[in-house]
Motif scaffolding. Structure first.
Motif, PDB file in Angstrom:
ATOM      1  N   GLY A 314      40.164 -45.376 147.680  1.00 26.29           N
ATOM      2  CA  GLY A 314      39.675 -43.551 148.405  1.00 26.29           C
ATOM      3  C   GLY A 314      40.176 -42.481 148.331  1.00 26.29           C
ATOM      4  N   ILE A 315      39.363 -41.380 148.447  1.00 24.36           N
ATOM      5  CA  ILE A 315      39.773 -39.949 147.404  1.00 24.36           C
ATOM      6  C   ILE A 315      40.295 -38.782 149.290  1.00 24.36           C
ATOM      7  CG2 ILE A 315      37.647 -40.082 146.322  1.00 24.36           C
ATOM      8  CD1 ILE A 315      35.778 -39.129 148.391  1.00 24.36           C
ATOM      9  N   GLN A 316      41.406 -38.385 148.101  1.00 19.98           N
ATOM     10  CA  GLN A 316      42.067 -37.316 148.895  1.00 19.98           C
ATOM     11  C   GLN A 316      41.684 -36.884 149.122  1.00 19.98           C
ATOM     12  OE1 GLN A 316      45.840 -36.893 147.831  1.00 19.98           O
ATOM     13  NE2 GLN A 316      46.912 -37.771 149.466  1.00 19.98           N
ATOM     14  N   ASN A 317      42.018 -35.210 150.471  1.00 25.35           N
ATOM     15  CA  ASN A 317      41.782 -33.788 150.570  1.00 25.35           C
ATOM     16  C   ASN A 317      43.151 -33.728 149.922  1.00 25.35           C
ATOM     17  OD1 ASN A 317      41.318 -31.296 152.065  1.00 25.35           O
ATOM     18  ND2 ASN A 317      40.505 -31.537 153.143  1.00 25.35           N
ATOM     19  N   THR A 318      42.729 -32.262 148.954  1.00 28.14           N
ATOM     20  CA  THR A 318      43.080 -32.011 147.804  1.00 28.14           C
ATOM     21  C   THR A 318      43.638 -30.911 148.628  1.00 28.14           C
ATOM     22  OG1 THR A 318      41.554 -30.048 147.374  1.00 28.14           O
ATOM     23  CG2 THR A 318      42.218 -32.092 146.009  1.00 28.14           C
ATOM     24  N   ARG A 319      43.628 -31.055 150.588  1.00 31.88           N
ATOM     25  CA  ARG A 319      44.106 -29.393 150.988  1.00 31.88           C
ATOM     26  C   ARG A 319      45.135 -30.004 152.270  1.00 31.88           C
ATOM     27  NH1 ARG A 319      43.526 -27.555 155.455  1.00 31.88           N
ATOM     28  NH2 ARG A 319      41.218 -28.941 155.630  1.00 31.88           N
ATOM     29  N   SER A 320      44.294 -31.179 152.900  1.00 31.83           N
ATOM     30  CA  SER A 320      44.950 -31.703 153.331  1.00 31.83           C
ATOM     31  C   SER A 320      46.017 -33.105 153.487  1.00 31.83           C
ATOM     32  CB  SER A 320      44.100 -32.167 155.147  1.00 31.83           C
ATOM     33  OG  SER A 320      43.440 -32.241 154.910  1.00 31.83           O
ATOM     34  N   SER A 321      45.657 -33.545 152.079  1.00 38.00           N
ATOM     35  CA  SER A 321      45.688 -34.949 151.990  1.00 38.00           C
ATOM     36  C   SER A 321      45.691 -36.137 152.632  1.00 38.00           C
ATOM     37  CB  SER A 321      47.311 -35.495 152.455  1.00 38.00           C
ATOM     38  OG  SER A 321      48.077 -34.189 151.041  1.00 38.00           O
ATOM     39  N   GLU A 322      44.301 -35.869 153.551  1.00 44.50           N
ATOM     40  CA  GLU A 322      43.167 -36.592 154.442  1.00 44.50           C
ATOM     41  C   GLU A 322      42.680 -37.570 153.295  1.00 44.50           C
ATOM     42  OE1 GLU A 322      41.170 -34.714 157.213  1.00 44.50           O
ATOM     43  OE2 GLU A 322      42.747 -34.136 158.504  1.00 44.50           O
ATOM     44  N   ILE A 323      42.406 -38.711 153.209  1.00 44.88           N
ATOM     45  CA  ILE A 323      41.818 -39.868 152.266  1.00 44.88           C
ATOM     46  C   ILE A 323      40.635 -40.697 152.953  1.00 44.88           C
ATOM     47  CG2 ILE A 323      42.436 -41.821 151.908  1.00 44.88           C
ATOM     48  CD1 ILE A 323      44.702 -41.707 151.132  1.00 44.88           C
ATOM     49  N   ALA A 324      39.939 -40.468 152.486  1.00 41.49           N
ATOM     50  CA  ALA A 324      38.276 -40.815 152.573  1.00 41.49           C
ATOM     51  C   ALA A 324      38.159 -42.733 152.194  1.00 41.49           C
ATOM     52  CB  ALA A 324      37.603 -40.010 152.465  1.00 41.49           C
ATOM     53  N   ALA A 325      38.100 -43.338 152.654  1.00 41.85           N
ATOM     54  CA  ALA A 325      37.446 -44.286 152.149  1.00 41.85           C
ATOM     55  C   ALA A 325      36.070 -44.531 151.517  1.00 41.85           C
ATOM     56  CB  ALA A 325      37.556 -45.190 153.108  1.00 41.85           C
ATOM     57  N   LEU A 326      36.365 -45.986 150.392  1.00 40.95           N
ATOM     58  CA  LEU A 326      34.978 -45.812 149.754  1.00 40.95           C
ATOM     59  C   LEU A 326      34.809 -47.168 149.790  1.00 40.95           C
ATOM     60  CD1 LEU A 326      36.031 -43.493 146.257  1.00 40.95           C
ATOM     61  CD2 LEU A 326      34.238 -42.744 148.273  1.00 40.95           C
ATOM     62  N   ASP A 327      33.394 -46.598 149.313  1.00 41.57           N
ATOM     63  CA  ASP A 327      32.589 -48.381 149.478  1.00 41.57           C
ATOM     64  C   ASP A 327      32.522 -48.173 148.070  1.00 41.57           C
ATOM     65  OD1 ASP A 327      33.314 -48.873 152.225  1.00 41.57           O
ATOM     66  OD2 ASP A 327      31.636 -48.735 152.789  1.00 41.57           O
ATOM     67  N   VAL A 328      32.833 -49.784 146.720  1.00 44.61           N
ATOM     68  CA  VAL A 328      32.695 -49.745 145.286  1.00 44.61           C
ATOM     69  C   VAL A 328      31.917 -50.508 145.908  1.00 44.61           C
ATOM     70  CG1 VAL A 328      33.275 -49.241 143.139  1.00 44.61           C
ATOM     71  CG2 VAL A 328      34.173 -47.811 145.353  1.00 44.61           C
ATOM     72  N   ALA A 329      30.712 -51.004 144.379  1.00 47.29           N
ATOM     73  CA  ALA A 329      29.773 -52.306 144.682  1.00 47.29           C
ATOM     74  C   ALA A 329      29.629 -52.193 143.156  1.00 47.29           C
ATOM     75  CB  ALA A 329      28.773 -52.347 145.709  1.00 47.29           C
ATOM     76  N   VAL A 330      29.032 -53.864 142.309  1.00 50.74           N
ATOM     77  CA  VAL A 330      28.751 -53.954 141.616  1.00 50.74           C
ATOM     78  C   VAL A 330      27.437 -54.165 141.550  1.00 50.74           C
ATOM     79  CG1 VAL A 330      29.468 -55.780 141.238  1.00 50.74           C
ATOM     80  CG2 VAL A 330      28.939 -54.160 138.466  1.00 50.74           C
ATOM     81  N   SER A 331      26.327 -53.953 140.894  1.00 49.03           N
ATOM     82  CA  SER A 331      24.855 -55.041 140.413  1.00 49.03           C
ATOM     83  C   SER A 331      25.318 -55.322 138.505  1.00 49.03           C
ATOM     84  CB  SER A 331      23.793 -53.507 140.671  1.00 49.03           C
ATOM     85  OG  SER A 331      23.557 -53.070 142.184  1.00 49.03           O
ATOM     86  N   LEU A 332      24.796 -56.853 138.398  1.00 53.75           N
ATOM     87  CA  LEU A 332      24.713 -57.366 136.737  1.00 53.75           C
ATOM     88  C   LEU A 332      23.172 -57.478 137.375  1.00 53.75           C
ATOM     89  CD1 LEU A 332      28.475 -58.869 137.620  1.00 53.75           C
ATOM     90  CD2 LEU A 332      27.680 -56.682 136.350  1.00 53.75           C
ATOM     91  N   PRO A 333      23.560 -57.450 135.459  1.00 56.42           N
ATOM     92  CA  PRO A 333      22.156 -58.474 134.652  1.00 56.42           C
ATOM     93  C   PRO A 333      21.620 -59.984 135.439  1.00 56.42           C
ATOM     94  CG  PRO A 333      23.380 -57.093 133.106  1.00 56.42           C
ATOM     95  CD  PRO A 333      24.077 -57.652 133.879  1.00 56.42           C
ATOM     96  N   GLY A 334      20.431 -60.556 135.493  1.00 57.26           N
ATOM     97  CA  GLY A 334      20.581 -61.461 136.369  1.00 57.26           C
ATOM     98  C   GLY A 334      21.120 -62.676 135.307  1.00 57.26           C
ATOM     99  N   GLY A 335      21.605 -62.799 134.280  1.00 52.53           N
ATOM    100  CA  GLY A 335      22.065 -64.006 133.099  1.00 52.53           C
ATOM    101  C   GLY A 335      23.779 -63.832 134.223  1.00 52.53           C
ATOM    102  N   ILE A 336      23.778 -62.858 134.737  1.00 53.21           N
ATOM    103  CA  ILE A 336      25.569 -63.340 135.292  1.00 53.21           C
ATOM    104  C   ILE A 336      25.143 -62.936 137.017  1.00 53.21           C
ATOM    105  CG2 ILE A 336      27.493 -61.967 135.875  1.00 53.21           C
ATOM    106  CD1 ILE A 336      26.782 -60.351 132.983  1.00 53.21           C
ATOM    107  N   GLN A 337      25.912 -64.322 136.711  1.00 59.04           N
ATOM    108  CA  GLN A 337      25.551 -64.581 138.879  1.00 59.04           C
ATOM    109  C   GLN A 337      27.210 -64.710 139.110  1.00 59.04           C
ATOM    110  OE1 GLN A 337      23.092 -67.370 138.672  1.00 59.04           O
ATOM    111  NE2 GLN A 337      21.337 -66.987 138.629  1.00 59.04           N
ATOM    112  N   LEU A 338      26.700 -65.300 140.662  1.00 54.68           N
ATOM    113  CA  LEU A 338      28.175 -65.181 141.459  1.00 54.68           C
ATOM    114  C   LEU A 338      28.418 -66.840 140.993  1.00 54.68           C
ATOM    115  CD1 LEU A 338      27.442 -63.120 144.763  1.00 54.68           C
ATOM    116  CD2 LEU A 338      28.775 -63.015 143.025  1.00 54.68           C
ATOM    117  N   ASN A 339      29.456 -66.816 141.338  1.00 54.40           N
ATOM    118  CA  ASN A 339      30.563 -68.952 141.304  1.00 54.40           C
ATOM    119  C   ASN A 339      29.040 -69.635 142.217  1.00 54.40           C
ATOM    120  OD1 ASN A 339      33.577 -67.801 141.885  1.00 54.40           O
ATOM    121  ND2 ASN A 339      32.209 -68.061 140.119  1.00 54.40           N
ATOM    122  N   ASN A 340      27.951 -69.361 142.961  1.00 56.06           N
ATOM    123  CA  ASN A 340      27.501 -70.150 144.059  1.00 56.06           C
ATOM    124  C   ASN A 340      25.510 -70.387 143.749  1.00 56.06           C
ATOM    125  OD1 ASN A 340      26.847 -67.192 145.301  1.00 56.06           O
ATOM    126  ND2 ASN A 340      26.959 -67.162 146.795  1.00 56.06           N
ATOM    127  N   GLY A 341      25.963 -68.973 143.102  1.00 54.15           N
ATOM    128  CA  GLY A 341      24.493 -69.178 141.866  1.00 54.15           C
ATOM    129  C   GLY A 341      23.593 -67.820 142.839  1.00 54.15           C
TER     130      GLY A 341
END
Length: 404
Positions: A314-341
């Protein structure tokens, strides 16, 4: 018919025999390494050349993919010309192809290999009056066939082909001429084999050292063994031959980000103008961070968070200390795949080293593009813009680990 090369070769062999023959053991180490490149996706055999390839380096049996090793089996063999029992001739039986495993020295990871003996060679010194060495012949029978020999009637270095490496049958030869039943005592040295080693796919192996072992028993004079020497054997050959295998896997892993990419500024898709002009609150704040990656092996990816949330960073409000959640994802070249292909496209990155995202190198990847995708989780952006002018900060560390 005589061997192709009949140059005379002299050798001195000494057999020191005591009153009791002592069983010994022989060990040989076979090594291979993987060093990735844009054209290399396989192991290279790095075992020092031994045995017949030292003598015949230009033979097809000694090419890049073919190797020989000396097994340390030395003995004296009494043979009889045209003996009805092949064990009484110049004789050798060799083990069938073996499936075995190597294990990582750093973890429990194992991989399968296959070892098969493809050729047999030895130096035989000895003949009797009127009877040449049983090695000095093109007449090779059983599970082997003649390739070449070098020497003369009293001694010869031989090279035989193993006709069926997966299930070989015993090999034997006999002197070309002389009385039937004529006795010859040959000192056998430089007992070596050619072999084929089928290695695993190094792209599927994590970097590190892998070790394995095969042990063959040596039998003679009626005693069974994986390697058989026949009857009339003296001179204390080893009772076992141990092959130690060491595979060294080193992968390439480089991840390059653009300059100043250590700061990621989140904005609505298309910018802030729509909201500033009275439009609805943005559904999310986003930023893609491109990078270029070189990778040739299994890879683990995970995040470490300055402000962890229930399922992400998450990222935190520097004034109120409230936290906003993030979604973080990755994309990779075709030569790198998930275990299921499947392709790795906007795949969520887990938090913590204990449960990383595991991906595999299907083909080597060199300096190809990928991206990290940052976005506020659903509903967070609408709450954040209720306090215009507030700043949210937080450190997210994305780890690319080739060893985990």
């Amino acid at each position: 018919m005589k061997p192709m090369n009949t140059m005379r070769q002299a050798a001195l062999s000494l057999a020191l025999l005591g009153g009791t023959e002592v069983a010994m053991a022989s060990e040989v180490t076979i090594t291979a390494e993987f060093r990735p490149s844009s054209t290399n996706t396989r192991f290279t055999n790095t075992t020092p050349i031994g045995g017949f390839c030292n003598f015949w380096p230009n033979m097809p049996q000694c090419s890049v993919d073919n190797h020989s090793i000396e097994l340390g089996i030395n003995y004296i063999k009494k043979s009889f010309r045209l003996a009805p029992d092949i064990l009484d001739r110049l004789y050798v039986s060799l083990p069938r192809a073996v499936d075995f495993q190597v294990r990582s020295t750093a973890s429990s990871e194992t991989h399968a290999l296959n070892f098969a003996i493809t050729n047999f060679s030895a130096y035989a010194d000895g003949s009797a009056p009127g009877i040449p060495s049983p090695a000095f012949t093109t007449q090779v029978f059983g599970g082997c066939s003649y390739i070449t020999a070098f020497g003369g009637t009293a001694s010869a270095r031989i090279l035989w082909r193993v006709n069926a490496p997966s299930h070989p049958t015993p090999c034997h030869s006999t002197s070309d001429w002389g009385a039937v039943g004529g006795e010859v005592n040959s000192t056998i040295t430089e007992f070596s084999i050619g072999y084929a080693l089928t290695t695993p796919n190094p792209l599927a192996m994590r970097a590190g050292i892998y070790e394995g072992q095969i042990q063959f028993s040596v039998g003679s004079n009626g005693q069974p063994g994986d390697i058989g020497l026949g009857n009339g054997v003296s001179g204390s050959p080893p009772s076992t031959v141990t092959l130690n295998f060491v595979l060294d896997v080193r992968h390439a892993l480089e991840v390059h980000f653009p300059a100043n990419s250590d700061k990621v500024i989140l904005e609505p898709p298309g910018g802030w103008m729509r909201w500033l002009n009275g439009g609805p609150a943005p559904e999310k704040l986003v930023r893609d961070l491109p990078f270029r990656i070189t990778n040739t092996g299994p890879l683990s990816i995970y995040m470490e968070c300055e402000h962890p949330t229930a399922r992400s960073c998450g990222i935190q409000n520097t004034r109120s200390s409230e936290i906003a959640a993030l979604d973080v994802a990755v994309s990779l070249p075709g030569g790198i795949q998930l275990n299921n292909g499947q392709a790795v496209q906007r795949f969520p990155i887990p938090t913590g080293r204990a449960r990383p995202l595991h991906v595999d190198a299907v083909t080597p990847v060199f300096n190809q593009p990928g991206a990290l995708h940052f976005a506020t989780a659903a509903g967070e952006a609408a709450e954040m813009v209720k306090n215009p002018g507030d700043t949210y900060r937080g450190n997210v560390t994305v780890v690319f680990d080739a060893l985990l």
